[in-house]
Write a protein that holds these residues in place. Structure first.
Motif, PDB file in Angstrom:
ATOM      1  N   ALA A   1      55.835  19.380  49.176  1.00 59.15           N
ATOM      2  CA  ALA A   1      55.143  20.437  49.581  1.00 59.15           C
ATOM      3  C   ALA A   1      54.047  21.081  48.641  1.00 59.15           C
ATOM      4  N   ALA A   2      52.982  21.805  49.415  1.00 60.14           N
ATOM      5  CA  ALA A   2      51.817  22.339  48.766  1.00 60.14           C
ATOM      6  C   ALA A   2      52.165  23.658  48.451  1.00 60.14           C
ATOM      7  N   VAL A   3      52.423  24.355  47.553  1.00 57.22           N
ATOM      8  CA  VAL A   3      52.840  25.861  47.255  1.00 57.22           C
ATOM      9  C   VAL A   3      51.790  26.544  46.613  1.00 57.22           C
ATOM     10  N   ARG A   4      51.402  27.998  47.238  1.00 64.59           N
ATOM     11  CA  ARG A   4      50.493  28.718  46.611  1.00 64.59           C
ATOM     12  C   ARG A   4      51.033  30.353  46.519  1.00 64.59           C
ATOM     13  N   ALA A   5      50.539  31.093  45.886  1.00 61.45           N
ATOM     14  CA  ALA A   5      50.683  32.534  46.093  1.00 61.45           C
ATOM     15  C   ALA A   5      49.495  33.000  46.863  1.00 61.45           C
ATOM     16  N   ILE A   6      49.713  34.017  47.691  1.00 56.45           N
ATOM     17  CA  ILE A   6      48.544  34.429  48.491  1.00 56.45           C
ATOM     18  C   ILE A   6      47.851  35.759  47.679  1.00 56.45           C
ATOM     19  N   PRO A   7      46.800  35.761  47.244  1.00 56.72           N
ATOM     20  CA  PRO A   7      46.168  36.587  46.425  1.00 56.72           C
ATOM     21  C   PRO A   7      46.165  38.157  47.079  1.00 56.72           C
ATOM     22  N   GLY A   8      46.456  38.993  46.436  1.00 60.32           N
ATOM     23  CA  GLY A   8      46.322  40.471  46.761  1.00 60.32           C
ATOM     24  C   GLY A   8      47.602  40.774  47.681  1.00 60.32           C
ATOM     25  N   SER A   9      48.579  39.836  47.564  1.00 64.04           N
ATOM     26  CA  SER A   9      49.684  40.171  48.328  1.00 64.04           C
ATOM     27  C   SER A   9      51.058  39.642  47.683  1.00 64.04           C
ATOM     28  N   PRO A  10      52.300  40.215  48.075  1.00 65.21           N
ATOM     29  CA  PRO A  10      53.313  39.466  47.344  1.00 65.21           C
ATOM     30  C   PRO A  10      53.651  38.185  48.212  1.00 65.21           C
ATOM     31  N   TRP A  11      53.204  37.832  49.057  1.00 60.27           N
ATOM     32  CA  TRP A  11      53.307  36.719  49.885  1.00 60.27           C
ATOM     33  C   TRP A  11      53.136  35.264  48.881  1.00 60.27           C
ATOM     34  N   TYR A  12      54.122  34.334  49.355  1.00 57.65           N
ATOM     35  CA  TYR A  12      53.791  32.763  48.903  1.00 57.65           C
ATOM     36  C   TYR A  12      53.886  31.774  50.006  1.00 57.65           C
ATOM     37  N   LEU A  13      52.893  31.172  50.044  1.00 56.47           N
ATOM     38  CA  LEU A  13      52.774  30.066  51.197  1.00 56.47           C
ATOM     39  C   LEU A  13      53.240  28.602  50.810  1.00 56.47           C
ATOM     40  N   VAL A  14      53.992  28.091  51.425  1.00 54.33           N
ATOM     41  CA  VAL A  14      54.619  26.575  51.255  1.00 54.33           C
ATOM     42  C   VAL A  14      54.325  25.887  52.533  1.00 54.33           C
ATOM     43  N   ALA A  15      53.301  24.913  52.343  1.00 57.44           N
ATOM     44  CA  ALA A  15      52.992  23.864  53.494  1.00 57.44           C
ATOM     45  C   ALA A  15      53.822  22.525  53.175  1.00 57.44           C
ATOM     46  N   ARG A  16      54.766  22.280  53.996  1.00 58.69           N
ATOM     47  CA  ARG A  16      55.691  21.045  53.500  1.00 58.69           C
ATOM     48  C   ARG A  16      55.809  20.135  54.808  1.00 58.69           C
ATOM     49  N   LEU A  17      56.095  18.999  54.258  1.00 60.17           N
ATOM     50  CA  LEU A  17      56.389  17.711  55.016  1.00 60.17           C
ATOM     51  C   LEU A  17      57.531  16.700  54.436  1.00 60.17           C
ATOM     52  N   ASP A  18      58.264  16.537  55.626  1.00 61.66           N
ATOM     53  CA  ASP A  18      59.492  15.790  55.079  1.00 61.66           C
ATOM     54  C   ASP A  18      58.985  14.376  54.301  1.00 61.66           C
ATOM     55  N   ILE A  19      59.717  14.118  53.397  1.00 59.63           N
ATOM     56  CA  ILE A  19      59.266  12.664  52.754  1.00 59.63           C
ATOM     57  C   ILE A  19      59.539  11.534  53.713  1.00 59.63           C
ATOM     58  N   ALA A  20      60.453  11.702  54.272  1.00 60.87           N
ATOM     59  CA  ALA A  20      60.904  10.788  55.323  1.00 60.87           C
ATOM     60  C   ALA A  20      59.834  10.539  56.295  1.00 60.87           C
ATOM     61  N   GLU A  21      59.135  11.468  56.714  1.00 60.59           N
ATOM     62  CA  GLU A  21      58.016  11.250  57.618  1.00 60.59           C
ATOM     63  C   GLU A  21      56.912  10.701  56.910  1.00 60.59           C
ATOM     64  N   ILE A  22      56.738  11.037  55.785  1.00 61.89           N
ATOM     65  CA  ILE A  22      55.660  10.413  54.713  1.00 61.89           C
ATOM     66  C   ILE A  22      55.869   9.104  54.933  1.00 61.89           C
ATOM     67  N   TYR A  23      57.225   8.566  54.683  1.00 67.50           N
ATOM     68  CA  TYR A  23      57.371   7.236  54.485  1.00 67.50           C
ATOM     69  C   TYR A  23      57.513   6.486  55.882  1.00 67.50           C
ATOM     70  N   GLU A  24      57.420   7.249  57.000  1.00 67.41           N
ATOM     71  CA  GLU A  24      57.583   6.505  58.093  1.00 67.41           C
ATOM     72  C   GLU A  24      56.571   5.217  58.260  1.00 67.41           C
ATOM     73  N   PRO A  25      55.256   5.678  57.882  1.00 75.98           N
ATOM     74  CA  PRO A  25      54.415   4.461  58.229  1.00 75.98           C
ATOM     75  C   PRO A  25      54.767   3.529  57.223  1.00 75.98           C
ATOM     76  N   MET A  26      55.226   3.686  56.075  1.00 77.37           N
ATOM     77  CA  MET A  26      55.408   2.771  54.868  1.00 77.37           C
ATOM     78  C   MET A  26      56.431   1.778  55.433  1.00 77.37           C
ATOM     79  N   LYS A  27      57.358   2.189  56.180  1.00 74.98           N
ATOM     80  CA  LYS A  27      58.416   1.228  56.717  1.00 74.98           C
ATOM     81  C   LYS A  27      57.668  -0.048  57.545  1.00 74.98           C
ATOM     82  N   GLU A  28      56.766   0.372  58.372  1.00 75.11           N
ATOM     83  CA  GLU A  28      56.135  -0.773  58.988  1.00 75.11           C
ATOM     84  C   GLU A  28      55.223  -1.489  57.781  1.00 75.11           C
TER      85      GLU A  28
END
Lengths: 929, 148
Positions: free
Chosen positions: A491-518
């Protein structure tokens, strides 16, 4: 049976035994793990599947049969082994079919608890691949176990089958080694890591077993081939290691790059979204700022509130707010007076305010500042909103709050789609907006894999593995953790400036490694292809070398055969006696000549030792033959030996012997040459020589005595014969002197005759002495100038008066080598003769000349004298021979004899030509050398 | 002994005929006055070294010349020559070998031992007389000896 009792290759058998122990231990430890519930023993890593109890049992069985095969087995034990192996084959074949069909028997568990699933695969059951490998292993084992006699092919098949198992084991090991087991992730049961290791050992052991069988049949234990094979295997192994690690590095590199790419993508997406959200918030606050402390707006609100029927102010407000709402897609705009009474609502539908609404509104009135109310749920319609509260402040009348303007935002219109939106198609990618809610992290948007999560779903901060918790706790950047589903994610995690919010952009490792299997499959395939190629190449090289070696060996054998044939012929038909004996001298083979001479047949000789027949001839220590001749020296050359033949006669031979190699054993090739005849002849010659020498000695002695006598004689002659002559002459003279008055003329004449005869006698003695001196003296060689010698002699033997009467011509003469005194004597005698016999003639000519012929210088002296009758020329050179009367010519008749003797002594010849009254020519030759 | 009696020629010769011939030849030339004749080598050495029958002599009274035959009884001429020539006292006495031998061996040996002349006796008496005369004239008159 014979296979076992044959000579065994000790190191290989030790390896097989060790392999058996290892395989057995793997099985045993896995079973132990199952029984004592120590799962590490069965799977080595929690993430991976454990070895099935059945698999473990099969490994144990394999270990046992591999361990005991290399003992010298009794036939019943062999039977047991064969049955065990057959049983393994049958059971694993059945299990292979069942497992492939998805039928799993609980009997496999042996009553142990095993109900788990690992990624869809049931635990505790044998993998079809494992069963297959076991079956193959069983066949390989049986084939190599049954390899007997000339059944080399069986061992070959056993080797190939073991090779297949080995390759499968290698692929599985590579898969584990690369950190991503290939077969995981379907309902196909993957072989466990320990199983994989087991197969690696099992297949290697089976390969060794098969190759040990092969090596027993391939008779060439030739060191060259063996060394070549070892080198090839070593190079091949090095290449295998190189290729494998190359593949590994390539794969790891690819993996690293791929992950970096994914991380970058996640970061960009996160950054992009954050900037969009920030932009959106700014716009919303910007909208609010337009109305906050706006004199126009405040004036309109003031007049509208004071006079609600003032249609102009009301209308203008309504139009304004309506435009704002439509332009910025606010879901609802309300204008409340300072008593929270709704004065203008847009859209003009009745809605109950949520509890937080009045709270936030009163906060805005009290603070006289714009309030941005975060996500909240409206209890009345159960929807989620955000809201902006703007206090309407009358600056002219002491900042009095006239009322409050609220802009309600529905996140589903813009915000949620913005968050939800992903820029590439992905199965698991997701963006989360969270905020901290006391000790929890609160999910603000709806989730991909969980319904109604927005504002409903929260996770405790204590769950630190969660990527959203990490975000709230202040991490920024790429984190690896789990998500709300407990799936491992990146995941890429960030705080959103000027707000109480945090953003998390994430991806399953399994998906990342899907092409690796091939990629992994691709890599493994590439590695295997390379290995197969390399193996084939090495096999080809090995074969080539092998066939080349055998070709050379065959040719060498051919040459050897030819040479042996030649040797055999040369051996048997040789006239020289030849024998091959062992190192102690015992006959191994003899040729015909040998048996012919010794009188023993070849068979009789074969039992004998050559010492019985042969003894050193010269040495008295005959016993020493074997030690001195045979044992110590490599080569014995030409010793003279005595050969005792069958009939006890003795022959002499020349004995030569050399160490040779007969079929790998030391032996000696002995050659005997019969030299009896030669020896006898030699003896004969030696005896004759001895006799001859004795005779020569005797003769020499006699000769010496004779010489001495002769010397004494000539001395006496020289001395004693002269004394009487002198007395006769002297006293004759006294008679003449003292008694001349008493002697008449006749008496005086007679006395003179006496005296002249004494003179002749004296001359005769002198000549004879000269002759004898020539005969006995040694020659004293020197270079002689013949021309000047002849000239000098001529001047010597003639007086001037005489010379005036002669016409002499001395031609240039070839020089010679000789005893100068003797050669002078020759010239003296010849010239004296010529002068003597020419003097009476009217014409007096003498010519001296000479020339070189082949090997001789020939000299002559030619005169115009009285000559001689050629009939008597053979008598010329004899002693006392005279062809003229004494009264005509003085002379003793010895002069020419002296000439001849001197010339002969020099190796030359003398001869003469002449005619009575026609002159004579005397020749003599001397060798040029 | 006065000067007149001093021996001038010592003739060593065993053959009486040859002695007679030699003396006659010397006499013919008036050289026979002071001639001593010895018949063998031993006597010759006794005379020269003044011993035996000749011990009354003084060794210093050396003859002017010695005529020496080689073939002698008892001690041969070569030995006599050797004895004379190897003694310092007699070394300087002139010795003339007068012999019938024409053997090279004898000549070489004599000259090697230091003979002063080597004369072969001619068979012809006239030539013999001439030879003796020449010897006498040469050694007694012509030749100079160092003073005694």
């Amino acid at each position: 049976m014979d296979v076992i009792n044959n000579g065994q290759n000790k190191p290989q058998l030790l390896l097989i035994k060790t392999g058996g122990i290892i395989v057995g231990c793997i099985g045993f430890l896995a079973l132990l793990g199952w029984f004592i519930k120590f799962s590490w023993l069965t799977r080595l890593n929690e993430a991976w599947i454990p070895m099935a109890p059945s698999t473990a049992l099969f490994f144990l069985l394999y270990g046992v049969i591999l361990f005991i095969t290399n003992l010298h087995l009794k036939s019943d034990l062999r039977k047991i082994i064969v049955r065990l192996a057959s049983l393994i084959i049958i059971l694993t074949t059945i299990l292979l079919f069942l497992s492939s069909a998805g039928i799993y028997l609980n009997i496999e568990h042996f009553g142990l608890a095993a109900s788990e699933e690992i990624k869809g695969a049931p635990v505790g059951h044998i993998s079809p691949l494992t069963a297959f490998c076991f079956t193959l292993g069983g066949f390989s084992f049986l084939l190599s176990f049954h390899t007997t006699g000339d059944k080399l092919k069986r061992a070959g098949f056993a080797f190939i089958i073991a090779g297949i198992v080995w390759a499968i084991g290698l692929v599985l090991l590579l898969a584990y080694f690369f950190g991503f087991p290939l077969l995981y992730g379907s309902n196909f049961i993957p072989p466990a890591l320990s199983t994989t290791l087991g197969f690696n050992f099992l297949s290697t052991t089976l390969l060794i077993a098969a190759s040990e069988k092969i090596s027993r049949f391939v008779q060439n234990t030739d060191k060259e081939i063996l060394r070549m094979s070892h080198i090839l295997v070593f190079v091949f192994l090095v290449l295998v290691a190189g290729i494998t690690s190359g593949g590994y590095i390539y794969y790891k590199n690819f993996e690293k790059n791929h992950r970096l790419e994914v991380e970058n993508a996640l970061s960009s997406i996160a950054d992009l979204k954050i900037s969009e959200i920030t932009q959106w918030r700014k716009e919303r606050l910007g909208n609010a700022a337009v109305f906050y402390k706006n004199m126009n707006f405040t004036g309109l609100v003031k007049s509208y509130f004071q006079n609600p029927n003032d249609g102009d102010a009301g209308t203008r407000l309504q139009i304004w707010l309506k435009q704002i709402r439509e332009a910025y897609q606010y879901s609802r705009i309300c204008l409340h007076d300072n008593e929270m009474k709704e004065r203008i609502i847009y859209p003009d539908t009745y809605e109950l305010h949520s509890s937080s609404f009045l709270l936030n509104a009163s906060e805005a009135i009290n603070s006289k500042e714009i309030v941005f109310a975060d996500f909240y749920r409206n209890e009345n319609n159960n929807r989620i909103y955000l809201n902006i509260f703007i206090p309407v402040i009358d600056i002219q009348s002491n900042n009095r709050v006239l009322g409050i303007l609220s802009f309600r935002i529905d996140p589903t219109i813009y915000l949620y789609p913005l968050i939800k939106n992903w820029y590439t198609p992905s199965k698991t990618a997701e963006t989360l907006l969270v905020r901290r809610d006391s000790d929890n992290v609160l999910f603000l948007n709806d989730l991909r894999f969980r319904k109604d999560a927005a504002l409903n779903f929260s996770e405790p901060l204590s769950n630190a593995n969660l990527s959203s918790v990490k975000a709230v706790l202040g991490y920024e950047g790429i984190v690896e953790g789990i998500d709300y589903r407990e799936e491992p994610v990146l995941a890429a995690v960030r705080a959103i400036p000027g707000s109480p919010w945090y953003l998390v952009a994430r991806l399953d490792i399994a998906e990342i490694y899907e092409p690796m299997k091939e990629k992994l499959l691709e890599t493994i395939f590439l590695i295997l292809t390379l290995l197969a190629g390399t193996g084939t190449a090495f096999g080809y090289v090995w074969r080539q070398q092998n066939s080349k070696f055998y070709k050379e060996k065959y040719e060498a054998a051919e040459i050897l055969r030819h040479s042996e044939e030649k040797f055999s012929k040369a051996f048997h038909s040789n006239v020289v006696m030849m024998a091959i004996t062992d190192c102690d001298g015992k006959f191994i083979e003899v040729n015909n000549a040998y048996s012919k001479l010794t009188g023993y047949s070849r068979v009789e000789l074969t039992g004998k030792n050559e010492v019985e027949l042969i003894s050193l001839n010269s040495s008295p220590e005959e016993e020493k033959l074997s030690s001195t001749l045979v044992e110590i020296e490599d080569t014995v050359n030409r010793y003279e030996v005595k050969i005792t033949t069958r009939d006890d006669s003795c022959r002499i031979g020349l004995y030569s012997s050399e160490k040779i190699n007969v079929q790998g054993k030391q032996a000696r090739l002995t050659i005997l040459v019969d030299i009896t005849e030669r020896k006898n002849a030699e003896d004969e010659i030696r005896k004759l020589n001895e006799k001859l020498e004795q005779r020569v000695k005797d003769r020499t002695h006699q000769l010496e005595i004779a010489n001495k006598e002769l010397e004494a004689f000539t001395y006496s002659v020289s001395h004693d014969l002269r004394a009487p002559l002198r007395a006769i002459d002297g006293f004759s003279r006294f008679l003449v002197e003292d008694y001349s008055d008493k002697l008449d003329n006749e008496g005086q004449r007679q006395l003179n005759i006496i005296r002249s005869n004494t003179q002749k006698m004296d001359q005769l003695i002198t000549d004879l002495l000269t002759l004898s001196r020539v005969a006995k003296g040694e020659l004293n060689y020197s270079d002689i100038d013949m021309t000047s010698l002849a000239t000098a002699v001529y001047l010597d033997v003639t007086t001037k008066i005489t010379r005036n009467k002669f016409l002499i011509k001395i031609n240039p003469l070839p020089g010679t080598k000789g005893d100068i005194n003797l050669v002078r004597q020759v010239w003296s005698n010849l010239i004296s003769n010529a002068v003597k016999y020419t003097l009476p003639m009217d014409k007096r000519e003498i010519e001296i000349g000479g020339n070189s012929e082949k090997e001789m210088n020939v000299y002559f002296i030619k005169d115009s004298g009285v000559g001689f009758n050629p009939v008597y020329k053979h008598k010329l050179f004899g002693v006392f021979q005279r062809l003229h009367k004494a009264e005509d010519f003085d002379g003793t008749g010895v002069g020419l004899a002296i000439v001849q003797r001197i010339v002969r002594k020099h190796g030359g010849h003398t001869w003469a030509d002449g005619i009575v009254n026609g002159g004579a020519t005397f020749y003599f030759s001397l060798p040029i050398k | 002994m006065n000067y007149q009696n001093e021996i001038e020629i010592l003739l060593v010769e065993d053959n009486p005929n040859d002695v007679e011939l030699a003396l006659r030849a010397l006499k013919k030339n008036n050289l026979a006055n002071n001639v001593e004749v010895v018949m063998d080598g031993e006597d010759a050495l006794d005379f020269i070294f003044a011993r035996g029958n000749y011990n009354h002599r003084k060794i210093e009274n050396t003859p002017r010349v010695i005529l020496l035959d080689l073939k002698l009884p008892k001690i041969d001429g070569i030995e006599v020559l050797k004895a004379i020539k190897s003694d310092e006292r007699t070394k300087i006495i002139p010795v003339v070998v007068l012999t019938s031998s024409k053997e090279e061996r004898d000549m070489f040996e004599s000259y090697r031992l230091g003979v002063n002349s080597y004369i072969v006796k001619p068979v012809d008496f006239d030539k013999f007389v001439n030879s003796v005369r020449d010897i006498g004239l040469y050694w007694l008159l012509l030749n100079q000896l160092p003073p005694k």
